[in-house]
Design a protein around this motif. Sequence first.
Motif, PDB file in Angstrom:
ATOM      1  N   LEU A  21     -10.228 -26.495  -4.977  1.00 16.89           N
ATOM      2  CA  LEU A  21     -10.900 -25.425  -5.722  1.00 16.89           C
ATOM      3  C   LEU A  21     -12.086 -24.883  -4.927  1.00 16.89           C
ATOM      4  CD1 LEU A  21     -11.056 -23.821  -8.301  1.00 16.89           C
ATOM      5  CD2 LEU A  21     -12.475 -25.595  -9.267  1.00 16.89           C
ATOM      6  N   ARG A  22     -12.841 -25.773  -4.300  1.00 14.60           N
ATOM      7  CA  ARG A  22     -13.974 -25.315  -3.490  1.00 14.60           C
ATOM      8  C   ARG A  22     -13.490 -24.433  -2.342  1.00 14.60           C
ATOM      9  NH1 ARG A  22     -16.231 -29.076  -0.628  1.00 14.60           N
ATOM     10  NH2 ARG A  22     -15.074 -30.861  -1.389  1.00 14.60           N
ATOM     11  N   ALA A  23     -12.435 -24.885  -1.677  1.00 13.70           N
ATOM     12  CA  ALA A  23     -11.939 -24.098  -0.550  1.00 13.70           C
ATOM     13  C   ALA A  23     -11.398 -22.758  -1.004  1.00 13.70           C
ATOM     14  CB  ALA A  23     -10.855 -24.897   0.177  1.00 13.70           C
ATOM     15  N   LEU A  24     -10.709 -22.760  -2.153  1.00 12.93           N
ATOM     16  CA  LEU A  24     -10.158 -21.487  -2.630  1.00 12.93           C
ATOM     17  C   LEU A  24     -11.255 -20.536  -3.066  1.00 12.93           C
ATOM     18  CD1 LEU A  24      -7.002 -22.455  -4.697  1.00 12.93           C
ATOM     19  CD2 LEU A  24      -7.120 -21.350  -2.500  1.00 12.93           C
ATOM     20  N   ARG A  25     -12.330 -21.073  -3.628  1.00 16.63           N
ATOM     21  CA  ARG A  25     -13.408 -20.190  -4.066  1.00 16.63           C
ATOM     22  C   ARG A  25     -14.070 -19.510  -2.881  1.00 16.63           C
ATOM     23  NH1 ARG A  25     -15.861 -23.804  -8.933  1.00 16.63           N
ATOM     24  NH2 ARG A  25     -14.653 -22.834 -10.599  1.00 16.63           N
TER      25      ARG A  25
ATOM     26  N   ALA B 299     -12.365 -18.900   0.060  1.00 16.35           N
ATOM     27  CA  ALA B 299     -11.409 -18.049   0.763  1.00 16.35           C
ATOM     28  C   ALA B 299     -10.893 -16.909  -0.107  1.00 16.35           C
ATOM     29  CB  ALA B 299     -10.250 -18.890   1.267  1.00 16.35           C
ATOM     30  N   PHE B 300     -10.670 -17.179  -1.385  1.00 12.17           N
ATOM     31  CA  PHE B 300     -10.118 -16.153  -2.280  1.00 12.17           C
ATOM     32  C   PHE B 300     -11.023 -16.033  -3.502  1.00 12.17           C
ATOM     33  CE2 PHE B 300      -6.609 -18.044   0.031  1.00 12.17           C
ATOM     34  CZ  PHE B 300      -5.895 -16.961   0.474  1.00 12.17           C
ATOM     35  N   PRO B 301     -12.200 -15.485  -3.338  1.00 12.36           N
ATOM     36  CA  PRO B 301     -13.108 -15.463  -4.499  1.00 12.36           C
ATOM     37  C   PRO B 301     -12.614 -14.563  -5.618  1.00 12.36           C
ATOM     38  CG  PRO B 301     -14.023 -14.249  -2.649  1.00 12.36           C
ATOM     39  CD  PRO B 301     -12.801 -14.920  -2.140  1.00 12.36           C
ATOM     40  N   ASP B 302     -11.828 -13.554  -5.304  1.00 13.18           N
ATOM     41  CA  ASP B 302     -11.430 -12.595  -6.327  1.00 13.18           C
ATOM     42  C   ASP B 302     -10.116 -12.950  -7.008  1.00 13.18           C
ATOM     43  OD1 ASP B 302     -13.638 -11.193  -5.567  1.00 13.18           O
ATOM     44  OD2 ASP B 302     -12.535 -10.033  -4.057  1.00 13.18           O
ATOM     45  N   ALA B 303      -9.386 -13.868  -6.422  1.00 14.83           N
ATOM     46  CA  ALA B 303      -8.024 -14.095  -6.908  1.00 14.83           C
ATOM     47  C   ALA B 303      -7.931 -15.226  -7.913  1.00 14.83           C
ATOM     48  CB  ALA B 303      -7.099 -14.393  -5.728  1.00 14.83           C
ATOM     49  N   LEU B 304      -9.013 -15.900  -8.187  1.00 12.45           N
ATOM     50  CA  LEU B 304      -8.925 -17.083  -9.038  1.00 12.45           C
ATOM     51  C   LEU B 304      -9.238 -16.737 -10.486  1.00 12.45           C
ATOM     52  CD1 LEU B 304     -10.552 -19.868  -6.907  1.00 12.45           C
ATOM     53  CD2 LEU B 304      -8.238 -19.018  -6.907  1.00 12.45           C
ATOM     54  N   GLY B 305      -8.565 -17.449 -11.372  1.00 10.56           N
ATOM     55  CA  GLY B 305      -8.807 -17.291 -12.796  1.00 10.56           C
ATOM     56  C   GLY B 305      -9.320 -18.599 -13.371  1.00 10.56           C
TER      57      GLY B 305
END
Lengths: 435, 261
Positions: free
Chosen positions: B90-94, B96-102
Amino acid sequence: MATIHDNDTTTTAGEQPYGTPGAVINENVSPTGTLTVTEDHLLETGDREMVLNMGPQHPSTHGVLRVMLKMDGEVITDCDPIIGYLHRGTEKIGEAKRYAQFVPWTDRTDYVAAPLNNLGYVLAVEKLCDVEAPERAQYWRVIMAELSRIASHLVWLGTHALDIGALSMSLYCFRERETILDIFESMCGARLTTNMMEIGGFSREIPDGLAAQVRNFLRIFPGRQQEYSDILTANPIWMARTKGVGIISPEAAVSYSLTGACLRGSGINYDVRKAQPYQVYDRLDFEVPLGQYGDTFDRYLVRMEEMRQSCRIVEQCLDACETMDTPLMAYESAYVIPPHKGVLTTAEDMQRHFIWVIKGFNPPVGEVYSAIEQSKGELGYYLVSDGGPMPYRLRIRTPDFVNLAVLPHMVHGAMLADAVACIGTIDIVLGSVDR
Amino acid sequence: MSDKPSESREENAPPPGDRKVEAADAKAFAPSPSDAKAAATDIERSTPPETGLASPSPEVRGMVSAVPGTGDQWGRELWTDPDINKHPALRALREAFPDALGDVIRFRDETTIHVQRESLRDICAYLRDHEKISLNMLTDITAVDMLRLRTEPRFDVAVMLYSLRNRTRLRLKAGCNDGEPVPSLVPLWNGANWMEREAYDMFGIIFEGHPNLRRILLADDWDEGHPLRKDYPIRGWKEYPVYNTERTVPRVRTRWTGRGV
């Protein structure tokens, strides 16, 4: 001359339109059939491709698997497995059954290893409801699961060897499997579709003498398995038919999401029992065999070694639980069926039991994925609960369905006879593939 | 077998601190006498061919496991930490993809991350190729029809990933409406092929970029729609004759729910 349709118009009253003696149905069709090789020019141009339909009633497809093979001579250039002939909509049925009602349906998915399917489902429901079976029940679950793993591997070994040409292996293997089915029969009264486990443990007591029966099997089986190993492992025909056949590289094995012996035969160390231990597997001492070349022979060795390790597991579990006198069912939880005891004598017990059976229980809202190591690979149950008595979504991730997808990769460029070995080595049960 | 150590066996180092897997790696087979005999009369076996497949991870052969309990910020125990913000993926995705997460949901030590469907494939590729997260194995692709639970979007496509390196799972969910395409994961994993075909067969979800999206479990000419949708009655839309009788199966609503499943 008259064809069928012409006959219709010219039929007079009292005369049978079809099948009258001497009537020519269609004179354009030769009486010897139409499949004659007359396209010699195709052979001359080198375009010799032929589509061969294997199954769904072919004995070496282990059920109703149908494989369309595109052949160039005897070399397979393309392959398309066609499945679904045994599709019963089990996932849809699961959405219309209460949680405890679905356990018998899990028997019908992989019917040669029914206790393993029971275990996978009840573990998923127990994870959803946060119930844990008592320790003794966990040991007995592992015993039954490992015995059914041996039974499943025996069916695989017998049919796989039968496909390749060792006819007598199937007779021997089914003899050993029979003793395991006898154990299941002593345990729950059924041999094939056991419906053995319940949410929260076992609701019936382990019968007297079952442990002795299992020990008797453990005394006999390793020697018998060594005989099978002696028959096959050093057999030149067996080696010629399996070594170098159906090679799966480690990269391909992971890319195709393979699990079980198909993955471990390629040297990747992934066994759910070790990676994410469930029940009592973290207390048991056993080893996970790995293959080296990723071919059919390695997968054979892996499964043979898994049977030996299963015997070790069963022995350790028996040593641990034989003298236990603790309960078999987590009756303190509201998600577990109330005790049968007292149902016939006490009104309150009978009402409580009745209400539970009729209404079921309402698990928390949420979703869980629970995986176990089934005999063929990772068996996963994905449950989505909306808080009602029935699952909102019940997904069965069966290992054979995923493993079978690698068949076109395996048989590409192989001979037709190797396709039979490849189908056998994936170890499919079509009830589990089609669900 | 131990006299022929393979590259994979050597580099497949057991994770320190896990006593069970050590035993699994130390010895591949307990060689029985007949196995040794087979090794003696070994016939030629070629090494696995180099395939043109999408490689699941740069280091499948040399998998090393994460070291739990050493303060490693990618460690295995952080995947189930009560503080969900410490979740490594989750940290890595936040970042790399800050706009794509829900939404991020934790239930029974399982983490579900809702993502935008357009970036599903990019996120999966990122998680697969990330050196520390290394969710390199696709466990399952399936869908859930959320018809009765919410209004928009109708379906959830659930992708379950497993990390051979960390021995952890992660579930990604992407919402899509009927007819909206979801990027196919076949370019990343070959195993996605049949799973997506099944999701199409059962739910009618269109996977964009799938090489061969057609029915798999049902017949090719099945014309009654997609049976695992919630508006599909459990006995189907048609009336079928009962075997050996003149009757047909009546289409009744289910007894208990009245909701026609």
